[in-house]
Write an enzyme that holds these catalytic residues in place. Structure first.
Site, PDB file in Angstrom:
ATOM      1  N   GLY A 184       0.826  -1.205   0.000  1.00 24.67           N
ATOM      2  CA  GLY A 184       0.000   0.000   0.000  1.00 24.67           C
ATOM      3  C   GLY A 184       0.856   1.248   0.000  1.00 24.67           C
ATOM      4  O   GLY A 184       2.066   1.177  -0.194  1.00 24.67           O
ATOM      5  N   ASN A 185       0.227   2.379   0.195  1.00 24.25           N
ATOM      6  CA  ASN A 185       0.981   3.634   0.269  1.00 24.25           C
ATOM      7  C   ASN A 185       0.331   4.572   1.279  1.00 24.25           C
ATOM      8  O   ASN A 185      -0.722   4.254   1.851  1.00 24.25           O
ATOM      9  CB  ASN A 185       1.102   4.279  -1.117  1.00 24.25           C
ATOM     10  CG  ASN A 185      -0.252   4.642  -1.683  1.00 24.25           C
ATOM     11  OD1 ASN A 185      -0.922   5.533  -1.191  1.00 24.25           O
ATOM     12  ND2 ASN A 185      -0.671   3.920  -2.723  1.00 24.25           N
ATOM     13  N   ARG A 186       0.950   5.732   1.493  1.00 23.25           N
ATOM     14  CA  ARG A 186       0.561   6.591   2.607  1.00 23.25           C
ATOM     15  C   ARG A 186      -0.501   7.629   2.254  1.00 23.25           C
ATOM     16  O   ARG A 186      -0.754   8.534   3.028  1.00 23.25           O
ATOM     17  CB  ARG A 186       1.812   7.310   3.147  1.00 23.25           C
ATOM     18  CG  ARG A 186       2.765   6.374   3.865  1.00 23.25           C
ATOM     19  CD  ARG A 186       4.132   7.003   4.037  1.00 23.25           C
ATOM     20  NE  ARG A 186       4.056   8.284   4.726  1.00 23.25           N
ATOM     21  CZ  ARG A 186       5.000   9.218   4.670  1.00 23.25           C
ATOM     22  NH1 ARG A 186       6.079   9.031   3.942  1.00 23.25           N
ATOM     23  NH2 ARG A 186       4.864  10.341   5.330  1.00 23.25           N
ATOM     24  N   SER A 187      -1.132   7.526   1.106  1.00 26.12           N
ATOM     25  CA  SER A 187      -2.115   8.557   0.737  1.00 26.12           C
ATOM     26  C   SER A 187      -3.294   8.553   1.729  1.00 26.12           C
ATOM     27  O   SER A 187      -3.886   7.513   2.002  1.00 26.12           O
ATOM     28  CB  SER A 187      -2.635   8.281  -0.671  1.00 26.12           C
ATOM     29  OG  SER A 187      -3.668   9.184  -0.966  1.00 26.12           O
ATOM     30  N   ALA A 190      -3.818   7.581  -5.213  1.00 23.90           N
ATOM     31  CA  ALA A 190      -2.484   7.029  -5.451  1.00 23.90           C
ATOM     32  C   ALA A 190      -2.642   5.523  -5.656  1.00 23.90           C
ATOM     33  O   ALA A 190      -2.636   4.755  -4.692  1.00 23.90           O
ATOM     34  CB  ALA A 190      -1.583   7.317  -4.259  1.00 23.90           C
TER      35      ALA A 190
END
Ligand code: CTP
Length: 413
Positions: free
Chosen positions: A216-219, A283
């Site tokens: 995943g990512n931090r958006s 994102a």
């Protein structure tokens, strides 16, 4: 001359109107949020509202006396003073009857008098049964109010009074609160997106590795949510495709929840058919595991780490631009400069590569944007124009982006 509005340093003055619907109880939470965030709130219920929630509740929560008619404290001329002195009038819930009175300038109690004397932004949050909301009389009243610059929030869909479900629910108090804060900060937006359909994506997608892990990512989704809220306030019909976002739904917006990039692609493409604009603020994960394990991946005894084979996800923005899925296609780019060029050089190249109309560029060299309340950006256009947006709230940036989008939409005949 009217009473002076709030001066710098004073608490913003809000009149909270409450009309006679079962959702009146939800206005108690809106009132609490407004007072706790430093607003000076006067509650003006209608007589019917007091059938649902009594005057002592409103007086105790606002710390002020409450009246419904124009005959209490006549020497203070309350029927003009309240409206003239307010920085914002918000009515939640607004019934079909209240909308009709507001549209036609009727003034038979303190709330309707206040609506006539107010020169500040006005937000109406309707709640009623679906049949009443869809009745041609209500549709015409809402159109009249919006054409005068009143912000009329789209009701939410869901459980109504009794066993009915459908469109007509009051949006959650926290959603109305955020909308009020936005309108207090930036004024009532012009309804320049009325009749337009727009799609916004927000958040970060997750690609499942096994039942407990994902890539995943931090958006945080904050910028996408700010965009959706701003577009709804400007009159657009908004679909927000949200990937793993924990923020409250923006008022008056249809929210579709997704997890993976594949799901995001399907939801965005289906919502964008025939839309006027699409903004890809999400994102999406660029890669996904070739295979998702059905069981939790275990540590190996010999201390070795597993090798996870990845494959590329589809580039949704590129696809939207290539198929001209909407009149205006907008992308985002979080960039750091590198040996190949500055942030703006890389962004110009990305704009050309993706083929979109506008690219909103954040310089994330300091890693500052993720989860933050504020943002700064440069908006690059395929036609060569560029607009620098100084440091400010994500809501402020959202409005500049919609200004740029609106100016590129095909005019309505
Ligand atoms: N985007 C998309 N589909 C993807 C990846 C990104 O639609 N699979 C969109 C994002 O929503 C954003 C824009 O493309 O609007 C730019 O995202 P970014 O991650 O900067 O683009 P990439 O093509 O992944 O570029 P880079 O190689 O620099 O990571």
């Amino acid at each position: 001359m009217g009473e002076e509005r709030t001066r710098p340093g004073e608490r913003p003055r809000v009149v909270l109107g409450v009309a006679g619907g079962i959702a009146a109880y939800k206005a108690c939470e809106l009132l609490r949020r407004l007072t706790e965030s430093g607003h000076d709130v006067t509650v003006v219920p209608t007589a019917a509202a007091l059938e649902f929630v009594g005057a002592p509740t409103w007086a105790a929560l606002s710390g002020k006396p409450v009246s419904t008619d124009v005959w209490t404290g006549v020497h203070e001329v309350p029927h003009v003073r309240l409206g003239q002195g307010a920085d914002l009038v918000v009515v939640a819930p607004a019934t079909a009857d209240l909308l009709a009175k507001a549209a036609h300038g009727l003034a038979d109690d303190l709330l309707t008098n206040t609506l006539l004397t107010a020169r500040c932004p006005v937000v109406l949050a309707p709640a009623m049964h679906t049949e009443m909301w869809e009745h041609p009389a209500t549709v015409a009243n809402v159109a009249t109010l919006r054409s005068r610059g009143v912000v009329v929030v789209e009701p939410a869909e869901g459980r109504l009074t009794g066993v009915d479900t459908g469109k007509g629910r009051l949006p959650e108090p926290v959603e109305i609160f955020h909308l009020c804060s936005d309108v207090l900060a930036h004024g009532a937006p012009s309804p320049d997106l009325a009749g337009r359909r727009v799609v916004v994506s927000a958040g970060g997608t997750r690609e499942r590795l096994d039942p407990v892990r994902f890539l995943g990512n931090r958006s945080s989704g904050r910028q996408g949510y700010a965009l959706a809220q701003a577009a709804a306030a400007r009159g657009a019909e908004v679909t927000l495709v949200a990937a793993n976002v924990t923020l409250p739904d923006p008022a008056g917006v249809k929210v579709v929840r997704v997890e993976t990039t594949g799901e995001l692609r399907d939801a965005v493409l289906s919502a964008t058919t025939g839309a006027d604009a699409v903004v890809m603020a999400a994102a999406p994960a660029d890669f996904r595991p070739v295979a998702e394990s059905d069981v939790k991946i275990k540590k190996a005894e010999d201390g070795s780490a597993p090798t996870i084979e990845l494959e590329q996800n589809p580039d949704i923005l590129r696809e939207l631009a290539a198929t001209r899925a909407a009149d205006v296609v907008v992308g985002f780019a979080a960039e750091t400069g590198d040996a190949h060029g500055s942030v703006l050089d890389l962004a110009r190249a990305k704009l050309a590569r993706k083929g979109c109309d506008l690219l909103v560029v954040n310089d994330v060299s300091g890693g500052a944007v993720f989860g933050a309340e504020e943002n700064e950006a440069v908006i690059l256009a395929a036609d060569g124009a560029s607009v620098e947006v100084p440091h400010g709230t994500k809501a402020a940036l959202a409005h500049v982006i919609w200004d740029q989008v609106a100016s590129r939409m095909t005019p309505r005949s």
